[in-house]
Every structure is written in structure tokens, then in C-alpha cells.
Design an enzyme around this catalytic site. Sequence first.
Site, PDB file in Angstrom:
ATOM      1  N   HIS A  59       0.859  -1.189   0.000  1.00  0.00           N
ATOM      2  CA  HIS A  59       0.000   0.000   0.000  1.00  0.00           C
ATOM      3  C   HIS A  59       0.889   1.231   0.000  1.00  0.00           C
ATOM      4  O   HIS A  59       2.013   1.212   0.533  1.00  0.00           O
ATOM      5  CB  HIS A  59      -0.881   0.016   1.242  1.00  0.00           C
ATOM      6  N   GLU A  61       0.915   3.914   1.727  1.00  0.00           N
ATOM      7  CA  GLU A  61       1.352   4.365   3.054  1.00  0.00           C
ATOM      8  C   GLU A  61       2.544   3.554   3.553  1.00  0.00           C
ATOM      9  O   GLU A  61       3.513   4.108   4.079  1.00  0.00           O
ATOM     10  CB  GLU A  61       0.219   4.235   4.086  1.00  0.00           C
ATOM     11  N   CYS A  89      -6.272   1.906   5.755  1.00  0.00           N
ATOM     12  CA  CYS A  89      -6.853   0.648   6.219  1.00  0.00           C
ATOM     13  C   CYS A  89      -6.271   0.317   7.600  1.00  0.00           C
ATOM     14  O   CYS A  89      -5.336   0.978   8.056  1.00  0.00           O
ATOM     15  CB  CYS A  89      -6.552  -0.467   5.215  1.00  0.00           C
ATOM     16  N   CYS A  92      -2.406  -0.185   7.527  1.00  0.00           N
ATOM     17  CA  CYS A  92      -1.658   1.053   7.362  1.00  0.00           C
ATOM     18  C   CYS A  92      -1.780   1.949   8.593  1.00  0.00           C
ATOM     19  O   CYS A  92      -0.807   2.601   8.989  1.00  0.00           O
ATOM     20  CB  CYS A  92      -2.106   1.778   6.103  1.00  0.00           C
TER      21      CYS A  92
END
Length: 155
Positions: A59, A61, A89, A92
Site C-alpha cells: 500500500h 502508506e 486501512c 496502514c
Amino acid sequence: MNDRPDTGEGLMQNAIAQAEAAAKRGEVPVGAVLVDAMSGEILAAHGNIVEGLDDPTAHAEILVIRAACKLRGEPRLPDCDLYVTLEPCPMCATAISFARLRRLYFGAYDPKGGGVDHGPRIFEQPTCHHRPEIIGGVEESRCKDLLQAFFQARR
């Protein structure tokens, strides 16, 4: 920069550009930018590369946190701010807490998969070691439109 939070729109534009690049690669269009809060220097910028790396943890992040930690040679970034186009999410959000980021700016809210204002609300849990200051809804409609267009094109 100063210690006072602003709307973060300028740096969010960079995160949006990262999200647009991710969409062109066929990735879910989420982009992130991690900056030194005092100097305003961009330490890392990335979009999702989950599909490209066959890695569910890739992801935006996570990628910028890893890159900034490597750049600085330290596992925590308490003087840094994160700009991301979508509410993080749970995975993260936990990484944000572990990295001890100072401030989180995000664009679109994520009622289905979010972990900050929705879902498990990671920063509200008694086991959470660090809660950054949170500013949600930055460039919200633009970030939301980018995600909706991506998924509509896939249907």
C-alpha cells in the site's frame, strides 16, 4: 512549515498525482506523500503497487513509511506528516502508529475498508501506542472521484 496544521492541499496534490500514476498501472488509485513537518521536504512519495509486486502489503502508506525510515536510518518518524488520498486501512493505520507519525492528512473516507474513522478505529484502541493528529477530508471529492472512476471502469 510550522507546527500548526493546515489543509494540506498542496501536498495532497502530490499524493493525488501518485494515485493517478497507480491507476495507470492498473492499481487501486491510492497515493501517499511523507514529509518532514518542519522543513516541508518530501521524504517519499508513492502509489499502490500491490498488483505489480504481488504483495498485499504494498500500500502507498507502507511504501512511503519504509522509504523514509530507510532514508533516515531510523524506525520512527515523529517529526513527519503523511498525506494519503484514502483513509488508511487497519494495516496502514497500525504502521502509522508504529512509525509514530506526527500528523495524518487523508482525502476520501473509506466506510468499507478504513481503519481510522471507520472499522476498527485503530487509533482509538487502548492498545494503540501512538495516535497522530488526524485531518480527514482534504481534497475529499477529488480523491473520491478518482477511486469511483477507477472502479466504474472495471465493472
